[in-house]
Write a protein that holds these residues in place. Structure first.
Motif, PDB file in Angstrom:
ATOM      1  N   LEU A  91     -29.357  -8.732 -31.429  1.00 58.64           N
ATOM      2  CA  LEU A  91     -28.912  -9.085 -30.079  1.00 58.64           C
ATOM      3  C   LEU A  91     -28.192 -10.439 -30.066  1.00 58.64           C
ATOM      4  N   ALA A  92     -28.647 -11.358 -30.918  1.00 61.84           N
ATOM      5  CA  ALA A  92     -27.953 -12.650 -31.028  1.00 61.84           C
ATOM      6  C   ALA A  92     -26.540 -12.449 -31.573  1.00 61.84           C
ATOM      7  N   GLY A  93     -26.416 -11.594 -32.579  1.00 57.81           N
ATOM      8  CA  GLY A  93     -25.094 -11.310 -33.129  1.00 57.81           C
ATOM      9  C   GLY A  93     -24.215 -10.558 -32.160  1.00 57.81           C
ATOM     10  N   TRP A  94     -24.772  -9.558 -31.494  1.00 59.93           N
ATOM     11  CA  TRP A  94     -24.037  -8.766 -30.500  1.00 59.93           C
ATOM     12  C   TRP A  94     -23.476  -9.680 -29.412  1.00 59.93           C
ATOM     13  N   MET A  95     -24.300 -10.594 -28.941  1.00 58.03           N
ATOM     14  CA  MET A  95     -23.871 -11.519 -27.895  1.00 58.03           C
ATOM     15  C   MET A  95     -22.644 -12.323 -28.339  1.00 58.03           C
ATOM     16  N   GLN A  96     -22.650 -12.788 -29.579  1.00 62.22           N
ATOM     17  CA  GLN A  96     -21.534 -13.595 -30.061  1.00 62.22           C
ATOM     18  C   GLN A  96     -20.281 -12.770 -30.314  1.00 62.22           C
ATOM     19  N   VAL A  97     -20.460 -11.529 -30.776  1.00 63.70           N
ATOM     20  CA  VAL A  97     -19.318 -10.717 -31.203  1.00 63.70           C
ATOM     21  C   VAL A  97     -18.578 -10.082 -30.030  1.00 63.70           C
ATOM     22  N   PRO A 349     -11.824 -14.913 -18.562  1.00 60.74           N
ATOM     23  CA  PRO A 349     -12.620 -15.250 -19.755  1.00 60.74           C
ATOM     24  C   PRO A 349     -13.366 -16.563 -19.610  1.00 60.74           C
ATOM     25  N   ASP A 350     -12.813 -17.506 -18.847  1.00 64.29           N
ATOM     26  CA  ASP A 350     -13.489 -18.783 -18.643  1.00 64.29           C
ATOM     27  C   ASP A 350     -14.806 -18.575 -17.904  1.00 64.29           C
ATOM     28  N   GLN A 351     -14.784 -17.701 -16.889  1.00 61.70           N
ATOM     29  CA  GLN A 351     -16.016 -17.410 -16.147  1.00 61.70           C
ATOM     30  C   GLN A 351     -17.009 -16.671 -17.028  1.00 61.70           C
ATOM     31  N   LEU A 352     -16.525 -15.734 -17.856  1.00 63.71           N
ATOM     32  CA  LEU A 352     -17.416 -15.000 -18.749  1.00 63.71           C
ATOM     33  C   LEU A 352     -18.075 -15.938 -19.764  1.00 63.71           C
ATOM     34  N   SER A 353     -17.304 -16.899 -20.264  1.00 63.96           N
ATOM     35  CA  SER A 353     -17.892 -17.840 -21.221  1.00 63.96           C
ATOM     36  C   SER A 353     -18.953 -18.698 -20.554  1.00 63.96           C
ATOM     37  N   ASN A 354     -18.762 -19.008 -19.272  1.00 63.61           N
ATOM     38  CA  ASN A 354     -19.800 -19.737 -18.532  1.00 63.61           C
ATOM     39  C   ASN A 354     -21.051 -18.875 -18.371  1.00 63.61           C
ATOM     40  N   TYR A 355     -20.864 -17.590 -18.076  1.00 65.33           N
ATOM     41  CA  TYR A 355     -22.005 -16.684 -17.968  1.00 65.33           C
ATOM     42  C   TYR A 355     -22.799 -16.631 -19.275  1.00 65.33           C
ATOM     43  N   ALA A 356     -22.080 -16.741 -20.397  1.00 67.75           N
ATOM     44  CA  ALA A 356     -22.743 -16.597 -21.695  1.00 67.75           C
ATOM     45  C   ALA A 356     -23.565 -17.813 -22.082  1.00 67.75           C
ATOM     46  N   VAL A 357     -23.385 -18.924 -21.375  1.00 67.92           N
ATOM     47  CA  VAL A 357     -24.120 -20.147 -21.722  1.00 67.92           C
ATOM     48  C   VAL A 357     -25.621 -19.906 -21.695  1.00 67.92           C
ATOM     49  N   PHE A 358     -26.106 -19.185 -20.692  1.00 66.88           N
ATOM     50  CA  PHE A 358     -27.542 -18.979 -20.536  1.00 66.88           C
ATOM     51  C   PHE A 358     -28.138 -18.270 -21.756  1.00 66.88           C
ATOM     52  N   VAL A 359     -27.576 -17.113 -22.124  1.00 61.15           N
ATOM     53  CA  VAL A 359     -28.153 -16.375 -23.250  1.00 61.15           C
ATOM     54  C   VAL A 359     -27.895 -17.093 -24.568  1.00 61.15           C
ATOM     55  N   THR A 360     -26.778 -17.816 -24.659  1.00 57.18           N
ATOM     56  CA  THR A 360     -26.505 -18.576 -25.879  1.00 57.18           C
ATOM     57  C   THR A 360     -27.605 -19.603 -26.116  1.00 57.18           C
ATOM     58  N   LEU A 418     -27.944 -13.035 -14.608  1.00 52.86           N
ATOM     59  CA  LEU A 418     -28.238 -11.598 -14.675  1.00 52.86           C
ATOM     60  C   LEU A 418     -27.134 -10.841 -15.400  1.00 52.86           C
ATOM     61  N   ILE A 419     -25.883 -11.179 -15.090  1.00 49.17           N
ATOM     62  CA  ILE A 419     -24.753 -10.505 -15.730  1.00 49.17           C
ATOM     63  C   ILE A 419     -24.785 -10.731 -17.236  1.00 49.17           C
ATOM     64  N   SER A 420     -25.025 -11.978 -17.647  1.00 47.51           N
ATOM     65  CA  SER A 420     -25.033 -12.286 -19.075  1.00 47.51           C
ATOM     66  C   SER A 420     -26.175 -11.582 -19.789  1.00 47.51           C
ATOM     67  N   VAL A 421     -27.347 -11.551 -19.176  1.00 51.50           N
ATOM     68  CA  VAL A 421     -28.495 -10.877 -19.796  1.00 51.50           C
ATOM     69  C   VAL A 421     -28.235  -9.368 -19.920  1.00 51.50           C
ATOM     70  N   LEU A 422     -27.652  -8.769 -18.885  1.00 55.62           N
ATOM     71  CA  LEU A 422     -27.353  -7.331 -18.921  1.00 55.62           C
ATOM     72  C   LEU A 422     -26.356  -6.994 -20.020  1.00 55.62           C
ATOM     73  N   ILE A 423     -25.326  -7.838 -20.186  1.00 56.61           N
ATOM     74  CA  ILE A 423     -24.330  -7.588 -21.231  1.00 56.61           C
ATOM     75  C   ILE A 423     -24.985  -7.631 -22.614  1.00 56.61           C
ATOM     76  N   VAL A 424     -25.894  -8.576 -22.815  1.00 52.57           N
ATOM     77  CA  VAL A 424     -26.581  -8.662 -24.102  1.00 52.57           C
ATOM     78  C   VAL A 424     -27.477  -7.448 -24.319  1.00 52.57           C
ATOM     79  N   LEU A 425     -28.191  -7.039 -23.270  1.00 47.96           N
ATOM     80  CA  LEU A 425     -29.103  -5.899 -23.400  1.00 47.96           C
ATOM     81  C   LEU A 425     -28.358  -4.589 -23.645  1.00 47.96           C
ATOM     82  N   LEU A 426     -27.084  -4.525 -23.286  1.00 48.13           N
ATOM     83  CA  LEU A 426     -26.287  -3.333 -23.583  1.00 48.13           C
ATOM     84  C   LEU A 426     -26.203  -3.076 -25.088  1.00 48.13           C
TER      85      LEU A 426
END
Length: 439
Positions: A91-97, A349-360, A418-426
């Protein structure tokens, strides 16, 4: 058939340049106003830049200790897999890729395009295409032997340090204001948040140091080089950031900085060195963004390569392959660039990268906690080529600071969390499908 190996083309200087060049992007040039506004005065703002650096250094030393014991391509994907098992590692790798890496590439490319068209007075709709062209060019540099991407990183890092040195020197010797003790009093620019939020604002400018861990398989003597590059790279960035902030506060009043916002350093450079000085700073920022983008393109595809090499990605045989001449994972590079292109076109993409901060930072915390696990497994340090000073204080500071970021993210952008966590859980059903096929 002999397995293809990544080429170890990153020595200490190239690795150091990757750390410095990936961290120093646009944040130090554009965050001065926002940090000062939330801090309320220059003294608090200066301490915020310093505290953000110390938190980053504590995290860097902790990850460096972990990385010195797991010198293998993949970074936190590999670390978490070894510490906590395949599922969390995947899941850590999936999140980054599929999420964080392409979003960061897309955000930097898009910002490059916006600055480029503004500087040369081009139609604004060209910005997307210029940003994509910049990303494609960096992708081509990374598709040939990695000595070229390493050289490009060193050149862009040297260039981006020149305006930083100029701003520091001008502020120290030609500034006319007291750097400390100034308060923002301008109407319409009331401060809010205080010290803690100001520190949080600086962390955007300090982000990027962990990317070096992703390319351990291409670093010469990674057990020693990786810790040195991370620690010394972050230390140099702290000096640069605190120095630039001090120079800005010496050159402009607190109210001017609050009013100028993102244009603060550009206004300072123009005042100090004239019209062409401001233009040269703009060019340096563009080059700085290219260096940061190169660091991302060097780093994140190596995570995909490592996942594919472990059979943890779809079409693994394609993405674990290396180009027969360059020894670079070109299929992985261009897949992630392709995802970044789609993000530029269809999302923000800037907003998506902000969303990813939490799970990162969730995964960062797991790696930071891993320092305690590895110390318990190896109390004598027989497999540890780098031992951080002031253990266990350093990882505790890093973990507490990271938890503060997580709480702040939940409070300020719960929907984004929530959005970032859901994307990772996918990624989990994809992992289940891979496991089913491997049985």
């Amino acid at each position: 058939m002999e397995k293809q190996q990544l080429h170890r083309g990153f020595g200490l200087w190239a690795s150091l340049s990757l750390v410095i060049g990936t961290i120093i992007g646009s944040g130090i040039f554009f965050k001065q106003g926002s940090v000062l506004q939330v801090a309320g005065n220059t003294t608090t703002a200066m301490w915020a830049w310093f505290a953000g650096g110390i938190l980053t250094l504590a995290s860097g030393m902790s990850v460096a200790e972990v990385g010195s014991q797991m010198a293998k391509t993949g970074g936190i994907y590999h670390y978490i897999e070894q510490l906590y098992g395949r599922t969390l590692g995947y899941l850590a790798g999936w999140m980054q890729v599929v999420f964080y890496g392409p979003a960061m590439m897309g955000a930097i490319s898009a910002y490059f395009g916006v600055l480029f068209v503004a500087m040369f007075d081009l139609p604004s709709h060209y910005s997307i295409w210029i940003g994509m062209a910049a990303l494609a060019c960096v992708g081509l540099i990374n598709s040939i032997p990695n000595r070229f991407s390493a050289g490009f990183q060193m050149v862009t890092t040297v260039i981006k340090l020149l305006p930083i040195i100029a701003l520091i020197v001008f502020g120290l010797f030609f500034g006319h204001h007291d750097a400390l003790g100034q308060t923002v009093t301008a109407i319409g620019h009331t401060s809010g948040g205080g010290f803690g939020v100001a520190v949080l604002a600086t962390l955007f400018a300090y982000d990027g140091w962990v990317t070096l861990a992703n390319i351990s398989g291409e670093i010469k003597n990674p057990q020693k080089t990786l810790p040195r590059a991370i620690v010394f790279g972050i230390l140099l960035v702290i000096v640069a950031y605190v120095g630039v902030s001090f120079g800005v506060y010496r050159s402009l009043t607190a109210n001017q900085i609050a009013s100028l916002g993102e244009n603060t350093t550009l206004a300072m450079a123009t005042n100090a060195f004239g019209y062409w000085g401001g233009r040269l700073l703009s060019v340096a920022i563009l080059i700085s963004l290219l260096g940061t983008l190169n660091g991302k393109v060097v780093s994140f595809p190596r995570v995909l390569y490592a996942m594919a090499d472990n059979g943890d990605f779809l079409f693994a045989n394609i993405f674990r392959s290396l180009h027969h001449r360059s020894k670079t994972p070109n299929a992985a590079i261009w897949l992630m660039i392709g995802i970044a292109f789609l993000m530029i076109f269809f999302t923000n993409p800037d907003q998506l990268s902000n969303y990813a901060v939490f799970v990162t930072f969730l995964f960062y915390i797991l790696v930071l906690a891993g320092t305690f696990i590895l110390r318990k497994r190896d109390p004598q340090g027989l497999n540890r080529s780098f031992s951080m000073p002031l253990y266990p204080l350093v990882p505790i500071v890093a973990i507490v600071g990271s938890l503060y970021i997580e709480v702040s993210e939940i409070m300020h952008d719960f929907q984004g969390v929530l959005i970032s966590v859901l994307i990772v859980l996918l990624g989990y059903p994809v992992l289940l499908n891979l496991r089913h096929k491997q049985k």
